[in-house]
Each structure stands twice: as C-alpha cells, then as structure tokens.
Enzyme design. Structure first.
Site, PDB file in Angstrom:
ATOM      1  N   ALA A 169      40.959  36.730  39.732  1.00 26.05           N
ATOM      2  CA  ALA A 169      41.406  37.981  38.842  1.00 26.05           C
ATOM      3  C   ALA A 169      41.922  37.424  37.718  1.00 26.05           C
ATOM      4  O   ALA A 169      41.768  36.120  37.315  1.00 26.05           O
ATOM      5  CB  ALA A 169      42.213  38.865  39.630  1.00 26.05           C
ATOM      6  N   ASN A 170      42.447  38.428  36.700  1.00 25.16           N
ATOM      7  CA  ASN A 170      42.999  37.747  35.493  1.00 25.16           C
ATOM      8  C   ASN A 170      44.456  38.843  35.155  1.00 25.16           C
ATOM      9  O   ASN A 170      44.585  39.532  35.982  1.00 25.16           O
ATOM     10  CB  ASN A 170      42.133  37.822  34.236  1.00 25.16           C
ATOM     11  CG  ASN A 170      41.581  39.481  34.064  1.00 25.16           C
ATOM     12  OD1 ASN A 170      42.338  40.077  33.677  1.00 25.16           O
ATOM     13  ND2 ASN A 170      40.225  39.537  34.260  1.00 25.16           N
TER      14      ASN A 170
END
Ligand code: CTP
Length: 401
Positions: free
Chosen positions: A210-211
């Site tokens: 993810a980020n």
C-alpha cells in the site's frame, strides 16, 4: 427571489437581536421558504417557542434529548433535511462553540451534524465583536466554509454604545440566503467521477502493498462537488474516512478494481483522479498465505498496473469533457507535472509536493499548483477542504456552470 420549495433551518441564539429573527421568519415564509426553527436555551430568554412556532407555522425545536422531537424528526434529520442552516443571532458564545466543534445542546449538535451550507448573522456588544478571541473564531469559521452576514455598525439596543456588533437587518439576511442558495449549486446537473485513497495490492490473502495516502484530499473534493450540486461517484481505495454525505461511494482495493469501477461509473462530465494508485501490483498473488519455508524470503515479481487516468483521458468513447489528474511529486514538482500532463493527455494536473517536509500525505493542508495547457497557477498553502472548494469552482467554470 422565489424561495418556494427551499428549506431553511433557523437557529436562534440568545441575544436581544433574537426579536429580529421573528421578522426574518416572516420574510422567508413570504418568499415561499419552509422554515424550521431551533431555539437555543439562551434564545428562549428572548423569544418563546410559542411565538416562534406561531410565526414559523410549525413547532420550534429546543432540546437535544426531547423524546417528542427525537421521535418527530431527530437532530440528524434536522441537520440534513434542509437546504441551508442560518444562525441568527449568532452570539459570541455560539460562535466560539461552533469554532471548537462543541455539541452540547441541540443548536451546536445540529451545526456539527449538518452537511449543508451555514450562514451566521453575528450580533454582540462591539467590544466582544472586536475581541481577538471572537475574531479568531470568526476566521476559523470562515476557513470551515461558513458564510457571514453583518454585523453592522450602529447603536446597540441594550447599551446605547456605538460600534460594530448590530445584527444585519432581516432583509439583508434574506439577501445573503438568496445569494447562497442561488450560487451554491454551480454543478447542478453535472456528473463527476472521483478516485480517492490508496490501493491495496494483494501479496496473498493476508498481506498487501500500500502507500501513505489518507484519501483526505479526494474525499474533500467529492464533498465539495456534491455540495455544489453535482451527482458524484467516489471510487475509493481503503481509507479510514466516513463516506461523504450525498455521494455514491464505490469501495475497491486494487488498481484493477479501481479501473473497473471508474469505467462502470462513466459517462461523466468530469473525472478527478486523486487516488494514489499503486503503479505495480504483484504479478502472481498467492492463493494461500505464503509460509516461511526453507526457501528464504519470497521474491515478489511485480507487474505494471493499468494507468486509470491515462486510460480514461485517452478513451475514444465516453471521455469526460474534463479529465483531471494529480501528481504527487517529491522534486521538480511543476516540471514533472507538465510532463505528466503531456504523457497522460489529461486536461489539468493538480501537482503537489509530497516530500516528507511538507506533511501532505495524511496531513490536513496542501500546497498545490494547477497545471494546464494554458499555464501554471500556484495556489497558497490551504486546507484540503479549501483546495477542494477552489478546484470545484474551477471545474464549474470550465463546465460552464
Ligand atoms: N494514476 C492512475 N492510475 C495509475 C497511476 C496513477 O490513475 N495506475 C493517476 C493518479 O490518480 C494521479 C496521476 O495518475 O492522478 C498521477 O499519478 P502519479 O503516481 O503521481 O504518477 P505516475 O504516473 O505514477 O508517474 P511517476 O511514477 O513518474 O510519478
């Protein structure tokens, strides 16, 4: 202006100017508006629920925990089933409580729960108005998007003191209401698709890449577009935010799911791609949880994800008239954004500096540059809500709203 069919929730605060609120109700009803009234406890020292009810043509609401009223409409419906909330008079105390987001009575609870435009008509002693605390609260409320009418200069009813603090006259308040209701919906009849948040790219059923995107900016744009009257579809990756009211939210995890949801939401007049889409997914996500075997750490082969913005901007059919991308950059912000505009063939890029020093990712403020074929505009650092409202104004202008 004819206000027939328009619903106004009037909150009467406690001040000598409360008597003018009765005339305000009359003027609004003459123009066809339906007026519901919440009387604060202090307001009831100046006008009674009975007189307000008689003039409004329906009972006044006074208590947060009044079983009759909760049964009847309830505070959440009071906050939502209206086109505009007007606070008149707005006392220094009420403004302070609004600025701090308190919700300790019906009036403040409704103000915190509403997703509708709010107009305040301050009224207080000139010294109280001029006090830095009141001015600080006023600035805070303006930043939250709350509109103000008055106060005017003149003699005060109670003290024969002159100065600024008199509540605006009922007809001035009516004019401000008409302005807000008329101007508030420049995107009426327009459909807008917005992406927001990060994507999650599965490694196996329990792990993902993810980020740091929070979705705050994309969700704020969805909220602002809906408030401007647009029909909004928000395609959101996993976020810890509430769904914006009045918006259709489609929840997705991966970039591929996001693309499918966006394509399913077209046609639209405009599309805003604020999501931080993962550029790469895992080439072959494990169908089962990957175990720590003897083979050492797994080698994760990546595969490029579809570029949703570029796909939509270059679509032969169903390309929205206005396609807007974001550029999250950590260096050469404007140059990189210009290159992105050309490469993806979108109409505008909202470029922001996401280098760690700026605190944009997950933060509440944003410094952006609007990059288009006609040049670069650098906007001042402002809240993500303000960026959203400014962008929505520009979208409305571009779509001829
Ligand atoms: N975007 C998208 N789909 C992707 C990647 C990005 O729709 N697979 C959109 C984002 O929502 C954003 C814009 O493209 O509006 C820019 O994304 P960004 O990640 O900053 O740009 P990249 O294309 O990834 O370029 P670079 O990696 O060089 O920064």
């Amino acid at each position: 202006m004819n206000l027939s069919g328009r619903r106004i929730l009037l909150i009467i605060g406690g001040g000598i100017a409360a008597y003018k609120a009765l005339e305000l109700i009359r003027r609004l009803r003459e123009r066809g508006a339906a007026v519901r009234v919440v009387l604060s406890k202090a307001g009831q020292q100046f006008v009674t629920p009975l007189s307000v009810g008689a003039i409004a043509g329906q009972r006044a609401y006074t208590d947060l925990f009044d079983p009759a009223s909760e049964f009847d409409v309830g505070h959440i419906r009071l906050a939502r089933d209206t086109d505009l909330v007007v606070v008149a008079p707005a006392t220094a105390d009420l403004m302070a409580r609004m600025a701090h987001g308190l919700a300790d009575d019906l009036a403040t609870t409704v103000l915190l729960a509403t997703d509708k435009p709010v107009l305040i008509a301050p009224a207080m002693n000139p010294r109280m108005w001029a006090h830095p605390a009141t001015q600080r609260n006023l600035a805070r409320l303006a930043a939250d998007g709350i509109a103000t009418v008055g106060p005017n200069a003149g003699e005060m009813a109670e003290s024969h003191e002159a100065g600024t603090g008199r509540m605006a006259e009922p007809l001035e308040i009516v004019a401000a209401i008409e302005g807000l209701l008329g101007a508030a919906r420049p995107l009426a009849g327009k459909r807008i698709v917005i992406t927001s948040g990060p994507t999650h790219e599965a490694i196996d059923p329990v792990r993902y890449i993810a980020n740091r995107s929070s979705g705050k900016q994309g969700h704020a744009i969805a909220r602002a577009a809906a408030a401007a009257g647009a029909e909004v579809v928000l395609v959101s990756g996993p976020v810890a935010l509430a769904d914006p009211p009045g918006v259709k939210v489609v929840k997705v995890e991966s970039a591929r799911e996001m693309l499918a949801a966006v394509e399913g939401a077209l046609p639209a007049d405009a599309a805003v791609f604020a999501a931080a889409v993962a550029d790469w997914g895992i080439a072959q996500a494990g169908a089962q949880k990957i175990k720590k075997g003897d083979g050492g750490p797994p080698q994760l082969a990546l595969a490029e994800n579809p570029d949703i913005l570029a796909t939509v901007a270059q679509a032969r059919t169903q390309r929205p008239r206005l396609v807007i991308g974001f550029a999250a950059e950590t260096e050469k912000v404007v140059d990189n954004a210009k290159a992105k505009l050309a490469r993806k063939r979108c109409d505008w890029i909202v470029a922001n500096d996401v280098s760690a020093a700026g605190g944009v990712m997950g933060g509440d403020r944003n410094t952006v540059h609007l990059v288009s074929a006609s040049g670069v505009e650098s906007w001042p650092t402002q809240s993500k809500e303000e960026v959203a409202r400014a962008l929505v104004e520009r979208i409305a202008a571009a779509l001829g709203g």
